[in-house]
Design a protein around this motif. Structure first.
Motif: not given
Length: 473
Positions: A27-28, A31-32, A34-35, A290, A334, A336
């Protein structure tokens, strides 16, 4: 394979596969990625079995141009991800794995025992990452600056080079195309003036990028090591990496510049114009958190630069390894937080606690890296033998929030003990007890939800009640 940046994530873990652990690392990483502008083509979980890992890697490499694995890279008897990856790779790219280990060593000496491999399957880049969420994310962040350019090269976009680039053990350019470029340069007098032809410039840039990808003559850069040191010190920094050039600017793909809030820290993008431009963009990128791509121009050409912010995360320090602590640690990540569990009673700490927390400590005094105002503390067991001492140690970091679960009848003795230790009355008065929003929570996850909701409300200055669209605009 489709166009664009497509990533696949493979979690290799017996525990996750059999449902006894959650896939926090997968999951982590999602997220990375996707960013960072990647579309997630597939995520999958397999047990620590070579045939299953090999099959998943082959399938993913056909559907994505970046495949990352997490787990199975250590010395355990069932850690077989590197062996399965080796069987699938068509070409090695050891420079990436070496850089991840070298940078990781600056944060944790255990990084050197990772056996992860990196390499190429067709047009896909495959990276073996550690199994912990923190290790997986930090390792991927270390090389993310060069990944986009590596994928461009794998897709055949080699700076419009028409000749084949020489192999490391040869000089000049290989094949007829290389000879034509050499002759073409002499015909126009480029070599007489000491200026390479356009084809030679392009080929040299492609060779340097290829060498960076395969590890030929490349070691961990001072800039990347400086990045690890600043992150270990809790500083927010931005890493600018040149990924593509147009023309003949004084910059090569792979050059890096590390920037802080006050300007450049180390490295260069090749000239002062590029460095000044990146420094001007740094505050805005750090503010948004970002990564972005920017193009900087020079009289001799332009460079495309990947600006990647590295922000320190607020710490959620949870005292006592209780069931409520487990949910705080899980959900805190989750949200942050860097989650830290402090528990002096070794038999209280379960494997679930260790998996959920970024760090597990026996004493709060071990925490040395929390910037003032970036820590939130929740003591989940008012009967723990060392609550007052642990809280006193954390108050030295000037935390944004401190709470001790329990009614005044249970926590009053701890507040009195803190005063006896010399903690100023104004700090003691800021300790919240009980902790959490009044939502009727009874079970451990419900109580954790009420606490995290209260922390968010306190951080944002909101009352924590129902949203009223007549007053919240």
């Amino acid at each position: 394979m489709g166009q664009g940046r497509r990533a696949a994530i493979l979690t290799v873990s017996d525990g996750v596969f059999h449902g006894t652990r959650t896939d926090d690392s997968g999951r982590a990483l999602a997220e990375l990625l996707t960013r960072s502008g990647f579309e997630i083509a597939e995520t999958a979980v397999v047990a620590d079995e070579v045939p299953e890992i090999e099959a998943a890697l082959r399938r993913m490499a056909a559907a994505a141009n970046l495949v990352v694995t997490t787990g199975g890279t250590g010395f355990g008897p069932r850690d077989v991800t590197p062996e399965a990856t080796k069987a699938v790779l068509t070409r090695d790219a050891p420079g990436l794995a070496e850089t991840m280990r070298a940078v990781g060593r600056q944060v944790s000496p255990m990084a050197i025992i990772s056996r992860g491999r990196t390499g190429i399957v067709g047009e896909a880049l495959v990276l073996n990452l550690p199994g912990s969420p923190k290790g997986a994310v930090e390792s991927l962040e270390t090389v993310m600056g060069v990944v986009p350019h590596a994928l461009e090269l794998l897709a055949g976009h080699t700076q419009h080079v028409q000749s084949e680039v020489a192999t490391p053990d040869t000089e000049g350019f290989a094949g007829a195309g290389g000879q034509e470029a050499h002759d073409h340069g002499h015909e126009h007098g480029a070599h007489d003036h000491g200026e390479p032809s356009a084809d030679e410039i392009a080929a040299a840039e492609a060779r340097q990028a290829r060498d960076a990808l395969t590890g030929v003559g490349v070691g961990p850069s001072d800039v990347t090591l400086d990045l690890a040191k600043h992150l270990a010190g809790g500083q927010q920094v931005l890493l600018a990496t040149a990924i593509r050039t147009d023309g003949a600017p004084p910059c090569q793909p792979g050059q890096k510049l590390l920037l802080g809030a006050g300007g450049p820290l180390s490295g260069t993008l090749g000239c002062s114009e590029f460095d000044v431009s990146a420094a001007a963009d740094a505050p805005g990128v750090l503010a948004t958190g970002r990564p972005v791509l920017r193009t900087y121009h020079h009289d001799l050409g332009s460079v495309e630069v990947y600006l990647e912010p590295y922000l320190h995360r607020p710490q959620l320090v949870v005292l006592a390894a209780t069931p409520i602590a487990l949910w705080l640690l899980r959900w805190g990540r989750d949200l942050g937080y860097e989650t830290v569990l402090v528990e002096s009673r070794a038999d209280w700490v379960t494997q679930e606690h260790r998996t959920a927390a970024n760090r597990v400590l026996t004493d709060a005094a071990e925490i040395q890296d929390a910037p003032a105002g970036e820590m939130e503390v929740v003591a989940t067991d008012h009967d723990a033998p060392d609550v007052s001492r642990q809280v006193a140690a954390l108050l030295a970091h000037l935390p944004r929030f401190v709470g001790i679960m329990g009614s005044a009848r249970h926590t009053g003795a701890h507040l009195a003990a803190l005063r006896d230790m010399g903690v100023p009355d104004e700090q003691v008065a800021q300790i919240q007890s009980p902790v959490g929003l009044n939502i009727g929570a009874k079970t451990p996850p419900e109580i954790a939800l009420s606490i995290l909701g209260g922390l968010m409300a306190a951080r944002t200055g909101r009352p924590g009640g129902w949203i009223d669209n007549r007053t919240s605009r």
